[in-house]
Each structure stands twice: as C-alpha cells, then as structure tokens.
Design a protein around this motif. Structure first.
Motif, PDB file in Angstrom:
ATOM      1  N   LEU A   1      43.235  53.103  56.889  1.00 60.63           N
ATOM      2  CA  LEU A   1      42.071  52.403  57.418  1.00 60.63           C
ATOM      3  C   LEU A   1      42.182  50.887  57.265  1.00 60.63           C
ATOM      4  N   HIS A   2      43.115  50.435  56.431  1.00 60.06           N
ATOM      5  CA  HIS A   2      43.190  49.009  56.126  1.00 60.06           C
ATOM      6  C   HIS A   2      44.528  48.364  56.445  1.00 60.06           C
ATOM      7  N   LEU A   3      45.461  49.111  57.006  1.00 59.23           N
ATOM      8  CA  LEU A   3      46.764  48.528  57.318  1.00 59.23           C
ATOM      9  C   LEU A   3      46.669  47.431  58.365  1.00 59.23           C
ATOM     10  N   ASP A   4      45.793  47.593  59.344  1.00 56.99           N
ATOM     11  CA  ASP A   4      45.658  46.550  60.357  1.00 56.99           C
ATOM     12  C   ASP A   4      45.124  45.255  59.741  1.00 56.99           C
ATOM     13  N   HIS A   5      44.194  45.360  58.786  1.00 58.29           N
ATOM     14  CA  HIS A   5      43.688  44.174  58.089  1.00 58.29           C
ATOM     15  C   HIS A   5      44.802  43.523  57.279  1.00 58.29           C
ATOM     16  N   LEU A   6      45.588  44.339  56.582  1.00 58.02           N
ATOM     17  CA  LEU A   6      46.690  43.835  55.769  1.00 58.02           C
ATOM     18  C   LEU A   6      47.697  43.075  56.623  1.00 58.02           C
ATOM     19  N   VAL A   7      48.101  43.664  57.725  1.00 59.31           N
ATOM     20  CA  VAL A   7      49.099  43.025  58.594  1.00 59.31           C
ATOM     21  C   VAL A   7      48.545  41.734  59.175  1.00 59.31           C
ATOM     22  N   LYS A   8      47.305  41.755  59.615  1.00 59.66           N
ATOM     23  CA  LYS A   8      46.691  40.565  60.208  1.00 59.66           C
ATOM     24  C   LYS A   8      46.642  39.414  59.209  1.00 59.66           C
ATOM     25  N   VAL A   9      46.145  39.671  58.026  1.00 63.26           N
ATOM     26  CA  VAL A   9      46.010  38.622  57.017  1.00 63.26           C
ATOM     27  C   VAL A   9      47.373  38.148  56.534  1.00 63.26           C
ATOM     28  N   THR A  10      48.295  39.079  56.289  1.00 59.76           N
ATOM     29  CA  THR A  10      49.606  38.706  55.764  1.00 59.76           C
ATOM     30  C   THR A  10      50.365  37.835  56.753  1.00 59.76           C
ATOM     31  N   SER A  11      50.285  38.157  58.032  1.00 60.80           N
ATOM     32  CA  SER A  11      51.003  37.364  59.028  1.00 60.80           C
ATOM     33  C   SER A  11      50.313  36.027  59.296  1.00 60.80           C
ATOM     34  N   ARG A  12      49.059  35.923  58.949  1.00 59.47           N
ATOM     35  CA  ARG A  12      48.284  34.705  59.204  1.00 59.47           C
ATOM     36  C   ARG A  12      48.304  33.769  57.994  1.00 59.47           C
ATOM     37  N   GLU A  13      47.777  34.187  56.871  1.00 61.12           N
ATOM     38  CA  GLU A  13      47.695  33.328  55.686  1.00 61.12           C
ATOM     39  C   GLU A  13      48.537  33.820  54.521  1.00 61.12           C
ATOM     40  N   GLY A  14      48.834  35.100  54.512  1.00 60.79           N
ATOM     41  CA  GLY A  14      49.558  35.700  53.403  1.00 60.79           C
ATOM     42  C   GLY A  14      48.643  36.573  52.559  1.00 60.79           C
ATOM     43  N   SER A  15      49.264  37.493  51.867  1.00 61.29           N
ATOM     44  CA  SER A  15      48.574  38.330  50.893  1.00 61.29           C
ATOM     45  C   SER A  15      49.126  37.972  49.525  1.00 61.29           C
ATOM     46  N   LEU A  16      48.506  38.499  48.493  1.00 63.37           N
ATOM     47  CA  LEU A  16      48.947  38.186  47.146  1.00 63.37           C
ATOM     48  C   LEU A  16      49.573  39.403  46.486  1.00 63.37           C
ATOM     49  N   LEU A  17      50.813  39.231  46.050  1.00 61.58           N
ATOM     50  CA  LEU A  17      51.549  40.266  45.337  1.00 61.58           C
ATOM     51  C   LEU A  17      51.352  40.033  43.845  1.00 61.58           C
ATOM     52  N   VAL A  18      50.894  41.045  43.137  1.00 61.36           N
ATOM     53  CA  VAL A  18      50.724  40.936  41.691  1.00 61.36           C
ATOM     54  C   VAL A  18      51.755  41.827  41.012  1.00 61.36           C
ATOM     55  N   THR A  19      52.458  41.238  40.042  1.00 62.47           N
ATOM     56  CA  THR A  19      53.389  41.968  39.191  1.00 62.47           C
ATOM     57  C   THR A  19      52.924  41.762  37.756  1.00 62.47           C
ATOM     58  N   GLN A  20      53.365  42.635  36.868  1.00 62.03           N
ATOM     59  CA  GLN A  20      52.888  42.523  35.497  1.00 62.03           C
ATOM     60  C   GLN A  20      53.937  43.022  34.525  1.00 62.03           C
ATOM     61  N   GLN A  21      54.215  42.194  33.519  1.00 63.83           N
ATOM     62  CA  GLN A  21      55.119  42.610  32.450  1.00 63.83           C
ATOM     63  C   GLN A  21      54.487  43.809  31.757  1.00 63.83           C
ATOM     64  N   PRO A  22      55.263  44.824  31.403  1.00 64.55           N
ATOM     65  CA  PRO A  22      54.668  45.931  30.642  1.00 64.55           C
ATOM     66  C   PRO A  22      53.971  45.395  29.396  1.00 64.55           C
ATOM     67  N   GLY A  23      52.674  45.658  29.284  1.00 65.39           N
ATOM     68  CA  GLY A  23      51.888  45.187  28.167  1.00 65.39           C
ATOM     69  C   GLY A  23      51.597  43.703  28.190  1.00 65.39           C
ATOM     70  N   GLY A  24      51.917  43.015  29.301  1.00 60.22           N
ATOM     71  CA  GLY A  24      51.769  41.562  29.351  1.00 60.22           C
ATOM     72  C   GLY A  24      50.810  41.072  30.401  1.00 60.22           C
ATOM     73  N   LYS A  25      50.857  39.752  30.613  1.00 61.90           N
ATOM     74  CA  LYS A  25      49.981  39.112  31.577  1.00 61.90           C
ATOM     75  C   LYS A  25      50.471  39.358  33.004  1.00 61.90           C
ATOM     76  N   PRO A  26      49.540  39.430  33.941  1.00 57.61           N
ATOM     77  CA  PRO A  26      49.928  39.565  35.347  1.00 57.61           C
ATOM     78  C   PRO A  26      50.373  38.224  35.927  1.00 57.61           C
ATOM     79  N   ASN A  27      51.172  38.288  36.962  1.00 59.53           N
ATOM     80  CA  ASN A  27      51.597  37.114  37.720  1.00 59.53           C
ATOM     81  C   ASN A  27      51.307  37.387  39.192  1.00 59.53           C
ATOM     82  N   VAL A  28      51.020  36.337  39.934  1.00 53.57           N
ATOM     83  CA  VAL A  28      50.690  36.482  41.347  1.00 53.57           C
ATOM     84  C   VAL A  28      51.536  35.518  42.176  1.00 53.57           C
TER      85      VAL A  28
END
Length: 179
Positions: free
Chosen positions: A10-37
């Motif tokens: 239901l949200h893939l079209d929103h994801l593609v539209k925003v990502t190709s326009r402004e970008g989306s934010l990828l979050v990764t996180q160290q095990p047991g640590g702080k997240p990074n974006v």
C-alpha cells in the motif's frame, strides 16, 4: 506519531515517489548501540525469493556501511514534506562527525520486528532484515554511468532486505505531499 502495521504494498508508490524526489532515510544501528541515519536516493522494492524485498545500496566509504554489515538490519523511513531540510542535511553530513538523530531532532524508536530503530517523525517505515548482499564490480555499468556515479571507484554494496514489517500513520499520503 501513532502508527499501525500495514501491507507494505500500500505504500511502495509513496516510497518510490519520495525517494526519487527528495530521498528517504536509511537507519542502521550498532548492536546494542546508537542508531545512525543517512539519506538514500536509490532503492528498489519488489518480490525476490518468494519474499517482499527492499534493495538498498551503501558505499564502503559511508559510516553506515560498517554498521549494516554488523547488524544485518535496516529501516527505510519516509519523512513528511515538512522535514525535507532534515532529509537533505542527513545526506550532506556523516554520522562519523555528527549524531544526526540529536542534531536534527529525530526520535529513535525500536522497530517492532527487528532490533534497529526507525524515526518516530517518519510517516511510513519499512523494517528489513538483510538476506544477501553483493558488491558492484568495477566498471559494472560501463561507460557513462560508471564515469558519472563512480569516478573514484567507490562502488556500492547492494543489500537485499526482506521487508518484515511496514508501519504507517493514518494520513501518510497527505503528509508526504507539498502543502
């Protein structure tokens, strides 16, 4: 923001539209640590190996690269239109030098199906577990694209993340559109 589990389709079209326009934010996180974006402008989503999949690309030079290699999880966050300045900032500044969650006023919330955070201010987020990755080989794209996107040979690694959860706020579509 209050969000509920929803069908990722239901949200893939929103994801593609925003990502190709402004970008989306990828979050990764160290095990047991702080997240990074970090901001991403390229991704693919679909069905691979009988599973819903999101493929993201991260260069070895990026701070997120080592983190995703240790956690094998990530979230992709679609932000409201009112936060485009923050999305742009996260694409210009490295997590090595800045805690972007703190500096951009993001609230980290632990995912419901994985151990990596999402951004509470996002309107849609996809929780993904990496099933496979591979490196783009040198001169993978040949000619023009290699010269344009990889002049220094810093080729991406592609991560195939199974979408294990998708969460969205009720009026997500309206919040990603320009006012």
């Amino acid at each position: 923001m209050e969000r509920t589990a929803t069908d990722y389709n239901l949200h893939l079209d929103h994801l593609v539209k925003v990502t190709s326009r402004e970008g989306s934010l990828l979050v990764t996180q160290q095990p047991g640590g702080k997240p990074n974006v970090m901001t991403i402008g390229w991704l693919t989503a679909g069905f691979v190996w009988g599973r819903p999949m999101m493929c993201v690309m991260v260069r070895p030079s990026r701070y997120s690269f080592g983190i995703i290699n240790s956690s094998w999880e990530f979230t992709v966050n679609v932000m409201p239109y009112t936060m485009l300045r923050q999305v742009a900032y996260c694409g210009r500044v490295s997590g090595r030098d800045d805690d972007k969650f703190a500096s951009q006023g993001f609230t980290a919330k632990l995912g419901s199906a994985i151990h990596t955070s999402y951004i509470d201010e996002s309107v849609i987020h996809f929780e993904c577990k990496v099933l496979y990755s591979h490196d783009l080989p040198d001169n993978a794209l040949g000619g023009e694209l290699d010269k344009r996107y990889y002049p220094d040979g810093d080729y991406h690694r592609v991560y195939y993340g199974e979408i294990v959860q998708c969460m969205a706020v009720e009026n997500a579509a309206q919040l990603i559109e320009k006012a």
